[in-house]
Design a protein around this motif. Structure first.
Motif, mmCIF file in Angstrom:
data_model
loop_
_atom_site.group_PDB
_atom_site.id
_atom_site.type_symbol
_atom_site.label_atom_id
_atom_site.label_comp_id
_atom_site.label_asym_id
_atom_site.label_seq_id
_atom_site.Cartn_x
_atom_site.Cartn_y
_atom_site.Cartn_z
ATOM 1 N N ILE A 6 48.613 60.743 15.850
ATOM 2 C CA ILE A 6 47.376 59.997 15.611
ATOM 3 C C ILE A 6 46.246 60.984 15.337
ATOM 4 O O ILE A 6 46.042 61.931 16.091
ATOM 5 C CB ILE A 6 47.040 59.100 16.813
ATOM 6 N N TYR A 7 45.509 60.728 14.242
ATOM 7 C CA TYR A 7 44.450 61.649 13.865
ATOM 8 C C TYR A 7 43.270 60.893 13.276
ATOM 9 O O TYR A 7 43.446 60.003 12.441
ATOM 10 C CB TYR A 7 44.960 62.653 12.836
ATOM 11 N N ARG A 28 45.008 58.032 10.972
ATOM 12 C CA ARG A 28 46.382 58.350 10.588
ATOM 13 C C ARG A 28 47.298 58.138 11.786
ATOM 14 O O ARG A 28 46.952 58.501 12.915
ATOM 15 C CB ARG A 28 46.456 59.813 10.148
ATOM 16 N N THR A 29 48.473 57.545 11.557
ATOM 17 C CA THR A 29 49.481 57.366 12.598
ATOM 18 C C THR A 29 50.841 57.794 12.047
ATOM 19 O O THR A 29 51.018 57.915 10.839
ATOM 20 C CB THR A 29 49.566 55.897 13.058
ATOM 21 N N TYR A 69 48.428 55.604 6.812
ATOM 22 C CA TYR A 69 46.971 55.759 6.787
ATOM 23 C C TYR A 69 46.331 54.378 6.772
ATOM 24 O O TYR A 69 46.659 53.549 5.917
ATOM 25 C CB TYR A 69 46.540 56.574 5.565
ATOM 26 N N TRP A 70 45.464 54.138 7.725
ATOM 27 C CA TRP A 70 44.798 52.856 7.909
ATOM 28 C C TRP A 70 43.326 53.013 7.552
ATOM 29 O O TRP A 70 42.726 54.051 7.815
ATOM 30 C CB TRP A 70 44.918 52.411 9.358
ATOM 31 N N LEU A 87 45.302 50.577 19.131
ATOM 32 C CA LEU A 87 46.558 50.706 18.397
ATOM 33 C C LEU A 87 47.651 49.974 19.148
ATOM 34 O O LEU A 87 47.799 50.141 20.364
ATOM 35 C CB LEU A 87 46.942 52.180 18.236
ATOM 36 N N LEU A 88 48.414 49.162 18.420
ATOM 37 C CA LEU A 88 49.522 48.415 19.010
ATOM 38 C C LEU A 88 50.826 48.906 18.403
ATOM 39 O O LEU A 88 50.971 48.951 17.177
ATOM 40 C CB LEU A 88 49.362 46.917 18.744
ATOM 41 N N ASP A 89 51.801 49.246 19.269
ATOM 42 C CA ASP A 89 53.077 49.730 18.760
ATOM 43 C C ASP A 89 53.991 48.556 18.404
ATOM 44 O O ASP A 89 53.590 47.386 18.478
ATOM 45 C CB ASP A 89 53.734 50.694 19.747
#
Length: 97
Positions: A6-7, A28-29, A69-70, A87-89
């Motif tokens: 995650i960034y 970013r994930t 990328y969100w 954030l939901l996995d």
């Protein structure tokens, strides 16, 4: 959820003024690791029941071999903004960052 993937960096290509009253925010994930990202945002001095004024679901705009990328476009009434990501996995477990 792979936390090391995650960034986000404020005041960079991950958070910038797009138009006079619109801000683009990105995160970013790890690829295929997160099912949903929600941006919670608002004026840092206005809280409604200990929450930010607004929240919006972000859109996955692209992926490469390693990352998703969100992005989202937000507008605020003031010249300041504070935000955090939810954030939901894949199992529906979430974290705030």
């Amino acid at each position: 959820m792979e936390l090391t993937a995650i960034y986000h960096r404020p005041e960079s290509e991950y958070a910038y003024l797009y138009k006079e009253d619109q801000l683009h925010i990105r995160i970013r994930t790890k690829i295929n690791d997160v099912q949903k990202v929600i941006l919670h945002y608002g004026d840092p001095f206005i809280f409604i029941e200990d929450k930010y004024e607004a929240k919006k679901e972000m859109t996955k705009v692209t992926s490469d071999a390693l990352f998703d990328y969100w992005q989202i476009t937000v507008s605020v009434d003031f010249l300041r903004i504070q935000y955090l990501f939810e954030l939901l996995d894949k199992e529906g477990k979430g974290i705030f960052m």
